[in-house]
Design an enzyme around this catalytic site. Structure first.
Site, PDB file in Angstrom:
ATOM      1  N   SER A   1       0.802  -1.226   0.000  1.00  0.00           N
ATOM      2  CA  SER A   1       0.000   0.000   0.000  1.00  0.00           C
ATOM      3  C   SER A   1       0.831   1.269   0.000  1.00  0.00           C
ATOM      4  O   SER A   1       0.317   2.354  -0.320  1.00  0.00           O
ATOM      5  CB  SER A   1      -0.932   0.008   1.214  1.00  0.00           C
ATOM      6  OG  SER A   1      -1.891  -1.031   1.108  1.00  0.00           O
ATOM      7  N   SER A   2       2.119   1.209   0.364  1.00  0.00           N
ATOM      8  CA  SER A   2       2.949   2.406   0.305  1.00  0.00           C
ATOM      9  C   SER A   2       3.136   2.876  -1.143  1.00  0.00           C
ATOM     10  O   SER A   2       3.503   4.032  -1.378  1.00  0.00           O
ATOM     11  CB  SER A   2       4.312   2.143   0.961  1.00  0.00           C
ATOM     12  OG  SER A   2       4.969   1.052   0.340  1.00  0.00           O
TER      13      SER A   2
END
Length: 753
Positions: free
Chosen positions: A471-472
């Site tokens: 998700s980064s």
């Protein structure tokens, strides 16, 4: 003024040039001096070698003695000289003289030749005349009246027998001849030496040259002189790794006394060097290399000075010590995964020691000297010797701050052990310069004893471990969409609990009912997979791939570590049916932690990407000159306004209640960041563990530092595992550099419009 013809010269009648006073002539000359006796001037007319001054250069006369070194002047009883016989050529000379007199008579009348006395001395002349009457007058030479040649009168043999011409004196008796001969001999000697030198250097055959070299090598011993290795310093000049004085122990296997008792010598050295006796015996054996017997072999390097002194005191035959150095790491495990270590030959094997080995190592020196044979295996005084001084290596100054490095390592170790992580890493970047202030790995190791650790325990995690960012990666999709004008900070998006792409379902970790409308900060705060996939579809795969490259993914950053991994990007033509769903949320993508930290640095630096770097400068080992490192590469990714909008949206991840990054908050400072949960790749295969991460920046309104933390754990996401570690690291860094707290409070975010 010359005397007149009718006056007698004061010194008497001078002999004619080329004649002798005592030689008889046709007409006797008037005697001078005392009665009928030769005067002292007659004796002075002779040289020590028996010739008159006028006779120099003539051939020797027959009437002279055969001894060339005996004076020819002979004094008889009463002081009268014996009459001399004429020489061989006297007749010819008389004829010439008669001819000359005849020619003179044609010009002036002939007159009897008389001696004149100066008028001032008339009394003495009277006495002389009276004396002349008493003594018989010497016969005078007749003046010829015609230029006819007179017959040559032969000397009377009865009066003076003819003698043989004496032999010439030896040639070497002449000093001039000796000088010439000596000069010729000296020049000949120099010519011979010069010709020989030319022959040896130019005309020598390869076999002869090889033979000469072999003879020379047998007498020469070579000792290596290690160059002092440069140090590795932190940004303030504190030592992270340097070399300290030590000794190396070496053996001359050609020493005759050593070969008499090799096992005994090895037994004495084994406990001091902590090397097995059998290995020492093997090193002491005679050995050939390239057809030559080795006269120098290392037994041990980096030996303590005290131990080397003990070995020297033992005076073992063929065993010697010399100045050496040993690599010392004062901080033990401090930045050890970055620094690396060196081998016994002082060459770098891992880390920065290996990457910059040529710069740090310098140039080794050498001492070549002539030694005696047999038991005289020592340098010959005054013998051949060649000394080449070692050139010290340069020192390397890093951007690392040892205080920040220490604290980051401490926090990372504690959190990794708490979460039972297999590996973990952390990076601290200066957002404005791209300098790496700290780069830590878990597990760490003691760089002073690298052999005690496995290779996997010595790796640098931020540059070597490749994971799915998870998700980064979503921050890049939102930033690209803002830059392309597809969304704004106030935009909303309708989402549901899940969606399907290419036959694969993609769900949210925070499920929302179907038809739920959410704001952009809300999608980031809850890390919505569905909302990110929908925004990614607006961008299209070509734009996603373009911005991935702009953010620095898919290639090594070049920060300075060796063996840095490049990661992997999926090209648009290689996308599968499920790629539109997996790529935007950070799957089917692989990157290193340093790549992700640099990409977030572009967001923190108002949209300008700065290449991360570890090297601040180099320091010359010769003169201490400091050379700054090359400027890092930069390029534009986002517009400053877009980057600022994105940072504000990312603050929601930390500030919104229920957001995924609440544990990353730092008291007194606004923080922007993003959590991530992916998978670590080992040999191209995903592990079953989670690669949990948090990457953020502070203060969010004007970022100074970016910190990225990642851990490979069995369970737990980035918000639970990495965010707490980020919070501690960022808090210490801001306080260490005296960054003032945020002057404004974070905005209030709405999740739903």
């Amino acid at each position: 003024m010359s005397p007149r013809d009718d006056e007698t010269p004061r010194r008497g009648t001078q002999p004619r040039r080329g004649s002798s006073r005592d030689l008889p002539s046709d007409e006797p000359e008037e005697a001078t001096g005392r009665r009928g006796r030769s005067s002292i001037s007659d004796a002075r007319a002779y040289t020590p070698r028996g010739r008159t001054v006028a006779e120099r250069g003539r051939l020797p006369r027959s009437g002279r003695t055969t001894d060339p070194f005996r004076p020819a002047l002979q004094v008889l009883d009463g002081g009268d000289t014996a009459p001399r016989a004429r020489g061989r050529n006297q007749g010819a000379r008389d004829a010439d003289e008669d001819g000359t007199d005849a020619r003179r008579s044609e010009r002036e009348p002939a007159a009897p030749r008389t001696k004149s006395v100066p008028r001032a001395k008339s009394d003495s002349r009277a006495k002389s005349d009276s004396r002349a009457k008493k003594e018989p007058e010497a016969p005078r030479r007749r003046q010829p009246t015609r230029p006819e040649k007179r017959p040559v009168r032969k000397p009377e043999t009865a009066r003076r027998p003819e003698k043989r011409v004496p032999a010439e004196p030896p040639k070497l008796a002449n000093s001039t001849r000796r000088l010439r001969l000596g000069t010729v001999l000296a020049l000949s000697l120099f010519v011979m030496i010069g010709v020989r030198l030319v022959v040896l250097q130019v005309a020598t055959s390869p076999d002869e040259a090889e033979s000469l070299l072999e003879l020379r090598e047998r007498r020469l011993s070579t000792v290596e002189l290690p160059a002092p290795r440069g140090s590795i310093l932190d940004r303030s000049g504190a030592v992270l790794a340097h070399s300290v004085e030590a000794r190396y122990v070496y053996v001359d296997p050609e020493n005759a006394n050593l070969q008499k008792d090799v096992p005994g010598t090895a037994a004495k050295l084994a406990p001091l060097l902590r090397i097995q006796q059998s290995k020492l015996i093997e090193l002491m054996q005679r050995k050939q290399s390239l057809g030559r017997w080795l006269k120098f072999r290392y037994l041990a390097r980096g030996v303590d000075v005290a131990v080397a002194d003990k070995i020297e005191a033992m005076r073992l035959p063929g065993i010697y010590t010399h100045t050496d150095e040993r690599r010392d790491v004062p901080g033990k495990d401090l930045a050890a995964n970055l620094i690396g270590f060196t081998g016994d030959d002082h060459h770098g094997l891992e880390g920065l020691e290996a990457r910059y080995d040529e710069l740090l190592h310098g140039t080794d020196g050498k001492r070549v000297f002539e030694v005696g044979k047999g038991s005289l295996g020592a340098p010959i005084p005054g013998g051949y010797e060649r000394f080449t001084a070692a050139q010290p290596g340069n020192s390397l100054q890093l951007t690392i701050d040892r205080y920040v490095q220490y604290e980051v390592q401490r926090i990372l170790d504690a959190q990794a052990e708490k979460n039972k992580a297999t590996v973990a890493g952390a990076v601290v970047l200066d957002a404005r310069t791209g300098e790496v202030l700290a780069q830590a790995s878990y597990p760490a190791y003691n760089a002073a004893k690298p052999e005690a650790y496995d290779a996997q325990e010595r790796i640098d995690v931020p540059t070597s471990v490749v994971t799915d960012p998870g998700s980064s990666h979503k921050a890049f999709i939102f930033g690209a969409a803002l830059q392309e004008g597809l969304i704004t900070p106030d935009s909303t998006l309708t989402i549901g609990p899940a969606l399907e792409r290419g036959g694969e379902a993609f769900k949210d970790t925070h499920p929302q009912p179907k038809g739920t409308e959410m704001t952009m900060p809300g999608l980031l705060a809850y890390s919505s997979n569905v909302g990110t996939i929908l925004i990614g579809e607006k961008l299209g795969k070509e734009k996603i791939y373009e911005y991935q490259q702009k953010f620095g993914l898919g290639r090594a950053t070049g920060e300075g570590m060796p063996g840095e991994a490049e990661g992997m990007l999926l090209k648009p033509e290689d996308w599968s049916g499920s790629a539109p769903g997996s790529v935007p949320i950070g799957h089917s993508v692989s990157a290193t932690l340093i790549q992700m930290a640099a990409a977030y640095g572009a967001i923190a630096n108002d949209g300008t990407y700065i290449q991360p770097h570890l090297i601040k400068s180099t320091i010359s080992g010769a003169d201490g000159k400091v050379t700054p490192a090359a400027e890092p590469k930069t390029h534009r990714v986002l517009e400053p306004t877009v980057a600022s909008q994105l940072r504000t949206m990312m603050e929601a991840v930390v500030d919104v209640k229920g957001g995924t990054g609440g544990a990353a908050a730092v008291t007194g400072y606004r923080v922007a960041g993003k959590t991530g949960t992916g998978k670590m790749l080992i040999d191209g295969q995903y592990t079953s563990h989670n690669a949990s991460s948090f990457i953020g920046m502070a203060p969010a309104e004007n970022p100074r530092y970016v910190i990225a933390v990642s851990m490979d754990v069995a369970t737990g996401g980035g918000g639970d595992v990495a965010a707490p570690a980020f919070s501690e690291m960022m808090s210490y860094t801001l306080l260490h550099y005296f960054v003032p707290p945020s002057g404004t409070k974070p905005p209030t975010f709405k999740i739903h419009p």
